[in-house]
Scaffold this motif. Structure first.
Motif: not given
Length: 246
Positions: A146-159, A176-184
């Protein structure tokens, strides 16, 4: 053809339930005699943001045929279940429990009664593809990802997300995705038949819909692809769903 729709849900419009030790903000009403499927968005049946007092929590109770994702924002959850799984869930450590044929578990604030640390946690439920499978459990530490300012797939059943380092999910139509973002910094909401964006902390600019703050959510129907930019340090919880509840 499904009509494209973007619906912003202010945090204050969520259902609110509380008692002496629990303060629960519910994006879909989940306390009382509700038929969860009637209030679902896509596959998302429950999306509760709970604050649990020190030493308190949910005593042993049962679930069946439900995929349950737990994401901690502050504090720790102590988990124990009838299949012998136990764990302490902290921020950055995702938990998935597939209830299957039936499982009993308890969830409590890891801080004791004499401590001051409340637990702030989001719990989300979706249905499985197949009912009556064996219960299963998994944890995944994605704090470093989560330190890369990107959308991270956390749990998935999608091919299409099969190559990602995500927890397996018992529904092939959901991620289910999570993203931690710095300003901008910004991410793009996945383009899917159904989407749900929740601002877990901070504030963001949601393309064409203005500023959203902690507790606000967006329900998208056939309307992905929006850019979301952090105004202050922010954390986003995003569901990408190819189907609705049948």
């Amino acid at each position: 053809m499904t009509t494209a729709q973007v619906r912003v849900i202010p945090g204050g419009d969520r259902a609110h339930w509380w008692n002496a030790w629990l303060d629960s903000r519910q994006s879909f009403p989940a306390t009382g005699n509700f038929v969860l499927e009637d209030n679902a968005h896509g596959l998302l049946l429950v999306h509760n943001e709970d604050v649990v007092a020190p030493g308190e929590g949910f005593d042993t109770h049962q679930h069946r045929d439900t995929e349950i994702l737990t994401w901690v924002l502050e504090g720790t959850v102590v988990h124990q279940d009838s299949a012998g799984h136990s764990g302490v869930i902290r921020p950055g450590l995702a938990q998935r429990m597939s209830a299957g044929t039936g499982i009993r578990h308890s969830e409590r604030n890891g801080a004791g009664y004499r401590e001051r640390d409340s637990l702030h946690v989001v719990q989300m439920w979706i249905p499985p593809d197949t009912q009556g499978v064996s219960p299963s459990y998994r944890e995944l530490d994605i704090d470093g990802d989560l330190r890369g300012n990107e959308l991270v797939p956390v749990a998935s059943g999608m091919p299409r997300h099969r190559g990602a380092a995500a927890i397996g999910l018992g529904n092939r139509h959901a991620t289910f995705h999570v993203a931690r973002l710095e300003p901008g910094r910004a991410i793009t909401v996945p383009d899917a038949p159904y989407g749900h964006v929740f601002v877990a902390r901070g504030s963001v600019d949601f393309e064409d819909h203005g500023t959203l703050t902690q507790g606000d959510a967006v329900r998208l129907t056939a309307a992905g692809g929006h850019r979301v930019t952090a105004v202050t340090p922010a954390e986003l919880l995003i569901w990408e769903m190819d189907a609705g509840v049948r």
